[in-house]
Design a protein around this motif. Sequence first.
Motif, PDB file in Angstrom:
ATOM      1  N   ALA A 157       0.839  -1.194   0.000  1.00 20.46           N
ATOM      2  CA  ALA A 157       0.000   0.000   0.000  1.00 20.46           C
ATOM      3  C   ALA A 157       0.880   1.252   0.000  1.00 20.46           C
ATOM      4  CB  ALA A 157      -0.905   0.000   1.225  1.00 20.46           C
ATOM      5  N   THR A 158       0.401   2.306  -0.653  1.00 23.22           N
ATOM      6  CA  THR A 158       1.107   3.582  -0.617  1.00 23.22           C
ATOM      7  C   THR A 158       1.129   4.083   0.822  1.00 23.22           C
ATOM      8  OG1 THR A 158       0.257   4.084  -2.820  1.00 23.22           O
ATOM      9  CG2 THR A 158       1.187   5.910  -1.557  1.00 23.22           C
ATOM     10  N   PRO A 159       2.298   4.409   1.351  1.00 21.91           N
ATOM     11  CA  PRO A 159       2.358   4.863   2.754  1.00 21.91           C
ATOM     12  C   PRO A 159       1.478   6.092   2.969  1.00 21.91           C
ATOM     13  CG  PRO A 159       4.564   4.444   1.895  1.00 21.91           C
ATOM     14  CD  PRO A 159       3.629   4.382   0.724  1.00 21.91           C
ATOM     15  N   GLY A 160       0.755   6.085   4.076  1.00 17.22           N
ATOM     16  CA  GLY A 160      -0.125   7.208   4.358  1.00 17.22           C
ATOM     17  C   GLY A 160       0.621   8.514   4.576  1.00 17.22           C
ATOM     18  N   TRP A 161       1.903   8.442   4.926  1.00 18.02           N
ATOM     19  CA  TRP A 161       2.685   9.648   5.197  1.00 18.02           C
ATOM     20  C   TRP A 161       3.331  10.215   3.944  1.00 18.02           C
ATOM     21  CZ3 TRP A 161       7.563   8.843   3.493  1.00 18.02           C
ATOM     22  CH2 TRP A 161       8.044   7.524   3.473  1.00 18.02           C
ATOM     23  N   PHE A 162       3.239   9.495   2.825  1.00 10.65           N
ATOM     24  CA  PHE A 162       3.991   9.883   1.625  1.00 10.65           C
ATOM     25  C   PHE A 162       3.288  11.029   0.896  1.00 10.65           C
ATOM     26  CE2 PHE A 162       5.699   9.628  -2.628  1.00 10.65           C
ATOM     27  CZ  PHE A 162       7.018   9.259  -2.425  1.00 10.65           C
ATOM     28  N   PRO A 163       3.949  12.191   0.747  1.00 11.39           N
ATOM     29  CA  PRO A 163       3.321  13.323   0.055  1.00 11.39           C
ATOM     30  C   PRO A 163       3.359  13.128  -1.462  1.00 11.39           C
ATOM     31  CG  PRO A 163       5.495  13.946   0.883  1.00 11.39           C
ATOM     32  CD  PRO A 163       5.246  12.548   1.349  1.00 11.39           C
ATOM     33  N   GLN A 304      -6.895  19.208   4.166  1.00 13.64           N
ATOM     34  CA  GLN A 304      -7.289  17.822   4.409  1.00 13.64           C
ATOM     35  C   GLN A 304      -7.350  17.520   5.904  1.00 13.64           C
ATOM     36  OE1 GLN A 304      -4.432  15.490   2.245  1.00 13.64           O
ATOM     37  NE2 GLN A 304      -5.231  16.055   0.223  1.00 13.64           N
ATOM     38  N   LEU A 305      -6.413  18.108   6.644  1.00 14.18           N
ATOM     39  CA  LEU A 305      -6.394  17.893   8.089  1.00 14.18           C
ATOM     40  C   LEU A 305      -7.631  18.501   8.741  1.00 14.18           C
ATOM     41  CD1 LEU A 305      -4.779  16.792  10.497  1.00 14.18           C
ATOM     42  CD2 LEU A 305      -3.611  19.004  10.606  1.00 14.18           C
ATOM     43  N   VAL A 306      -7.992  19.682   8.308  1.00 17.77           N
ATOM     44  CA  VAL A 306      -9.179  20.344   8.856  1.00 17.77           C
ATOM     45  C   VAL A 306     -10.428  19.517   8.567  1.00 17.77           C
ATOM     46  CG1 VAL A 306     -10.667  22.372   8.624  1.00 17.77           C
ATOM     47  CG2 VAL A 306      -8.187  22.654   8.819  1.00 17.77           C
ATOM     48  N   ARG A 307     -10.425  18.853   7.416  1.00 15.91           N
ATOM     49  CA  ARG A 307     -11.588  18.048   7.030  1.00 15.91           C
ATOM     50  C   ARG A 307     -11.592  16.667   7.677  1.00 15.91           C
ATOM     51  NH1 ARG A 307     -10.369  20.680   2.145  1.00 15.91           N
ATOM     52  NH2 ARG A 307      -9.219  18.863   1.350  1.00 15.91           N
ATOM     53  N   GLY A 308     -10.622  16.406   8.572  1.00 13.93           N
ATOM     54  CA  GLY A 308     -10.660  15.175   9.346  1.00 13.93           C
ATOM     55  C   GLY A 308      -9.710  14.089   8.916  1.00 13.93           C
ATOM     56  N   ASP A 309      -8.883  14.350   7.906  1.00 14.18           N
ATOM     57  CA  ASP A 309      -7.912  13.350   7.462  1.00 14.18           C
ATOM     58  C   ASP A 309      -6.662  13.498   8.328  1.00 14.18           C
ATOM     59  OD1 ASP A 309      -6.174  11.634   6.247  1.00 14.18           O
ATOM     60  OD2 ASP A 309      -6.252  12.574   4.256  1.00 14.18           O
ATOM     61  N   LEU A 310      -6.567  12.709   9.401  1.00 15.54           N
ATOM     62  CA  LEU A 310      -5.460  12.859  10.342  1.00 15.54           C
ATOM     63  C   LEU A 310      -4.108  12.513   9.716  1.00 15.54           C
ATOM     64  CD1 LEU A 310      -7.086  11.412  13.599  1.00 15.54           C
ATOM     65  CD2 LEU A 310      -6.957  13.792  12.811  1.00 15.54           C
ATOM     66  N   ALA A 311      -4.100  11.602   8.705  1.00 19.55           N
ATOM     67  CA  ALA A 311      -2.848  11.239   8.043  1.00 19.55           C
ATOM     68  C   ALA A 311      -2.257  12.410   7.272  1.00 19.55           C
ATOM     69  CB  ALA A 311      -3.064  10.054   7.110  1.00 19.55           C
ATOM     70  N   ALA A 312      -3.080  13.418   6.990  1.00 17.39           N
ATOM     71  CA  ALA A 312      -2.568  14.591   6.266  1.00 17.39           C
ATOM     72  C   ALA A 312      -1.502  15.315   7.073  1.00 17.39           C
ATOM     73  CB  ALA A 312      -3.712  15.541   5.931  1.00 17.39           C
ATOM     74  N   ALA A 313      -1.567  15.201   8.409  1.00 16.72           N
ATOM     75  CA  ALA A 313      -0.558  15.843   9.240  1.00 16.72           C
ATOM     76  C   ALA A 313       0.826  15.238   8.969  1.00 16.72           C
ATOM     77  CB  ALA A 313      -0.911  15.695  10.718  1.00 16.72           C
ATOM     78  N   SER A 314       0.882  13.907   8.838  1.00 12.64           N
ATOM     79  CA  SER A 314       2.176  13.268   8.560  1.00 12.64           C
ATOM     80  C   SER A 314       2.668  13.616   7.156  1.00 12.64           C
ATOM     81  CB  SER A 314       2.067  11.757   8.735  1.00 12.64           C
ATOM     82  OG  SER A 314       1.111  11.207   7.859  1.00 12.64           O
ATOM     83  N   ARG A 315       1.729  13.742   6.202  1.00 10.49           N
ATOM     84  CA  ARG A 315       2.146  14.115   4.847  1.00 10.49           C
ATOM     85  C   ARG A 315       2.689  15.544   4.830  1.00 10.49           C
ATOM     86  NH1 ARG A 315      -2.494  11.047   3.765  1.00 10.49           N
ATOM     87  NH2 ARG A 315      -3.856  12.860   3.495  1.00 10.49           N
ATOM     88  N   LEU A 316       2.073  16.409   5.605  1.00  8.85           N
ATOM     89  CA  LEU A 316       2.554  17.795   5.697  1.00  8.85           C
ATOM     90  C   LEU A 316       3.953  17.826   6.325  1.00  8.85           C
ATOM     91  CD1 LEU A 316       2.237  20.851   5.541  1.00  8.85           C
ATOM     92  CD2 LEU A 316       0.953  20.760   7.696  1.00  8.85           C
TER      93      LEU A 316
END
Length: 689
Positions: A157-163, A304-316
Amino acid sequence: MPPPAAGAPGPVTPQTPSSCADPVSLCVVICCYTAERWDIAARGMDAVAHQLGADDRLIVVVDHNEDLRRRLQRRFDGDATPAALRADQIVIADNTFANGLSGARNAGLALATEDVVVFLDDDAVARPDALSEVRAAFADETTLSIGGGVYADWAGATPGWFPDEFGWVVGCDYRGIAADGAEIRNPIGAAMAARRAELTKIGGFDSELGRVGSVPAGCEETLMGIELRRTFPDGHILRRSAFGVDHRVPENRADLRYFLSRCRHEGQSKAVLSKLAGPSSALSAEVTFVATTLTSGVARYLGQLVRGDLAAASRLIMLLVGFAMTVFGTAVGTVTGRASITPEPATPPNDPVSVDDLVSVVIPTVGRDFLPSTVHAVLAQDHPNLEVIVVDNRPERGDARTLVAGITDARLRVVDQPHPGVSAARNAGIAAANGRVIAFTDDDAIPHVDWVTRMVQTFAADTTGTLGVVSGRVFTAESTNEIQNWFEATGMFDKGPDPTVWSMNPTAAHQALGDEGPTGVFFPYVAGQFGSGNNMAFTREALTSIGGFDERLGTGTPSRGGEDLDSFRAAILEGWTICYRPEMIVRHHHRDTMAALRAQCYGYGTGMAASLTKVLGSRHALGVLKCMPLGLWLVFSPKSSRNDIFPDAWPRHLRVIEQLGYLAGPLLYLRTHARLRSRRRCSTPSGKP
């Protein structure tokens, strides 16, 4: 940020590219270096073979791997060739150019005779009709080169943290890449094509750039694009996404360590590219990438983080960390001028060391009373071909010459080195030496009678041509008081009874010299395990390659030590092998007063820290930074395993003194660095460095 492919460069002076015949003939070049990618490489070759036309060829270039070449030849021999193809349409060839991807591509280019050369990675599988898109693109005579669509085929799977903006880290398309049909500065190397005549005219790919083995360097495609446009400014370099490949991304690349390493190497490659092509050409697309794609990426992930995607924080976070690591790599590459942190392969000497070769033994001294005993012990060696060079590091006093004045052996010479420091003295000894092997001991040490014979036998036993350093065991010359017994119990000099070999590129042939040494998190940066300066020998070739001893380090300078560790580290990072032989014995007069032992402990701390500070200013800085947290814990934590080496009677304040040395070492190194620069400026005519 340095993406591999980006938008159009500015206007240039008109010239005209050559035309090519219609229909366009293709030579597809796939470069491979390891059997670990066999399955995906075989799929990629089959996908190409089924798309070749009657005038096309596939050339598979093997980068210095004889077993892989034979395996490929067996696969494509005779009946294994696809029925629609002639046997001569698939060629298995060796890389006859520089080791690495650039050299392998140049080898394929040299064999090509077709109109257009298509370069595909060995872990990329061409999509159906991909080569038809290449033919269509080059039907336009102004097309110089094209870059294809490189679609990530993640093994997991594509890592959730990968931007998404960092798809170039794994060699694939990324958010912000140029649109289909747009002018680009350069293609992504996994799927690119160029006119053979034009690519040949610019000299192909620069071997100073590009991946070598598994080291993730790059930018050779960028320089290719820049040079094509400079030479043929009326031509076009285009993105054609229908020329598509599925690029395999293995699980080991879905890894934070690889992500950071790739960013750093790309930054270092950009620094080298800037020197080759000029910063305006090398970084033009990167400036736009940072200003638009990365800036919008920050806003995108915050949304994305504001909309509830917590993994977006790691991508940022990884977006910012990746950018910072790339900038760091560019800074390191700018200072060092090097694109890679892999060791330079050691250059084998023209003739191997023989047991009869001349050995030069260098003894630096400030005129201590032990000196005559040391000289007598070296002159008494059973090796018949020997010279002894005493380097007087305080020639204004004349003590050293007075001490050895009664020794009339013609093999003994005394040379002066007025600049203080054991490194400066050793370098003076190297300059005066005539030997193929140059050995070093201290003026308070007594080598065993077979010391030189043992070292020469070790060098002569090497069949790889890479053995550059031999070290040996150090015992106490006497145990007259408790302080000397304390020091002997720590094992700081004695490295144990087992012959050991260290190399950045170990081979089976090294096993004849000893067991492979441990290569943990600190390898090879700490370097204390390799030996000590009072019992070491180098080949002349190894000393030349590392530039001798660093005169900013060592006894007699503010840093007080670390020069032997630095020389070991430099040698192994230059590709040389180090061998520790316990039968190569020197006995040493340990410090016998508490004041002398305090000074020695402090010097160990300052020397180690100073030598590591030097590495932080080099292309190997990241290696030190990675192991620094654990290293600091081992040095300063009372619970660390490092403290187990000290005997129970070892005074606590000696450990504190050594720790203070670690804290002072970086500043002392910088101080010594400034002094040496000042000295060199003053010794240069007209005052210019």
